[in-house]
Design a protein around this motif. Sequence first.
Motif, short mmCIF file in Angstrom:
data_model
loop_
_atom_site.label_atom_id
_atom_site.label_comp_id
_atom_site.label_asym_id
_atom_site.label_seq_id
_atom_site.Cartn_x
_atom_site.Cartn_y
_atom_site.Cartn_z
N THR A 250 0.83 -1.20 0.00
CA THR A 250 0.00 0.00 0.00
C THR A 250 0.86 1.25 0.00
O THR A 250 2.07 1.20 0.20
CB THR A 250 -0.95 0.01 1.22
OG1 THR A 250 -1.88 1.08 1.08
CG2 THR A 250 -0.19 0.20 2.52
N ASP A 251 0.22 2.35 -0.21
CA ASP A 251 0.82 3.67 -0.07
C ASP A 251 0.32 4.27 1.23
O ASP A 251 -0.60 3.76 1.86
CB ASP A 251 0.41 4.58 -1.23
CG ASP A 251 1.08 4.20 -2.54
OD1 ASP A 251 2.28 3.91 -2.51
OD2 ASP A 251 0.39 4.21 -3.57
N ARG A 252 0.91 5.38 1.62
CA ARG A 252 0.40 6.13 2.76
C ARG A 252 -0.91 6.78 2.32
O ARG A 252 -0.96 7.46 1.30
CB ARG A 252 1.41 7.18 3.18
CG ARG A 252 0.95 7.99 4.36
CD ARG A 252 2.04 8.97 4.78
NE ARG A 252 1.55 9.83 5.82
CZ ARG A 252 1.58 11.16 5.76
NH1 ARG A 252 2.08 11.77 4.70
NH2 ARG A 252 1.11 11.88 6.76
N ILE B 256 0.97 -2.81 17.02
CA ILE B 256 2.06 -3.28 16.17
C ILE B 256 1.71 -3.01 14.71
O ILE B 256 0.60 -3.33 14.27
CB ILE B 256 2.31 -4.79 16.36
CG1 ILE B 256 2.66 -5.09 17.82
CG2 ILE B 256 3.43 -5.28 15.43
CD1 ILE B 256 2.70 -6.56 18.16
N ALA B 257 2.65 -2.43 13.97
CA ALA B 257 2.41 -2.14 12.56
C ALA B 257 3.55 -2.71 11.72
O ALA B 257 4.72 -2.51 12.05
CB ALA B 257 2.30 -0.64 12.33
N LEU B 258 3.20 -3.42 10.66
CA LEU B 258 4.18 -3.86 9.67
C LEU B 258 4.00 -2.96 8.45
O LEU B 258 2.94 -2.94 7.84
CB LEU B 258 3.94 -5.33 9.29
CG LEU B 258 4.41 -6.34 10.33
CD1 LEU B 258 3.38 -6.53 11.41
CD2 LEU B 258 4.78 -7.62 9.67
N LEU B 259 5.03 -2.21 8.13
CA LEU B 259 4.94 -1.22 7.07
C LEU B 259 5.97 -1.48 5.97
O LEU B 259 7.15 -1.67 6.25
CB LEU B 259 5.15 0.19 7.64
CG LEU B 259 4.09 0.64 8.64
CD1 LEU B 259 4.53 1.88 9.38
CD2 LEU B 259 2.78 0.89 7.93
N PRO B 260 5.53 -1.46 4.71
CA PRO B 260 6.46 -1.66 3.61
C PRO B 260 7.37 -0.45 3.45
O PRO B 260 6.93 0.69 3.61
CB PRO B 260 5.55 -1.83 2.40
CG PRO B 260 4.30 -1.09 2.75
CD PRO B 260 4.16 -1.24 4.24
N VAL B 261 8.64 -0.70 3.15
CA VAL B 261 9.60 0.39 2.96
C VAL B 261 10.35 0.29 1.64
O VAL B 261 11.22 1.10 1.35
CB VAL B 261 10.62 0.46 4.13
CG1 VAL B 261 9.95 0.74 5.44
CG2 VAL B 261 11.46 -0.81 4.22
N GLY C 77 9.45 0.69 -1.58
CA GLY C 77 9.26 1.75 -2.55
C GLY C 77 8.88 1.31 -3.96
O GLY C 77 8.87 2.13 -4.86
N HIS C 78 8.59 0.05 -4.17
CA HIS C 78 8.16 -0.40 -5.49
C HIS C 78 6.77 -1.00 -5.33
O HIS C 78 6.63 -2.09 -4.76
CB HIS C 78 9.14 -1.43 -6.05
CG HIS C 78 8.90 -1.77 -7.48
ND1 HIS C 78 9.19 -0.91 -8.50
CD2 HIS C 78 8.39 -2.88 -8.05
CE1 HIS C 78 8.87 -1.49 -9.66
NE2 HIS C 78 8.37 -2.68 -9.40
#
Length: 79
Positions: A4-6, A17-22, A24-25
């Motif tokens: 996802t995007d922000r 708890i948050a798992l966030l993609p970093v 960038g693709h």
Amino acid sequence: AGDTDRIPEMKKVETDIALLPVGGHYTMNADEAIQAAMDFKPALAIPMHYGGAVGTIKDAEKFRNALKGKLDVLIKNRE
């Protein structure tokens, strides 16, 4: 957060708890993930989607370093 995007709705999220993609693709980059984490301030944030097909450990480290003192960040050992 998955792939996802922000998005503005993140300001309404309540989670410990948050798992966030970093990576960038097709996902947030590290800077966007930092902003997302600050939107809902989980107790623990875990960066994901790096070190494989996209992103690098440097993206995860950037995420952790920017959030130091604001919330806990756990980076999985990729070695």
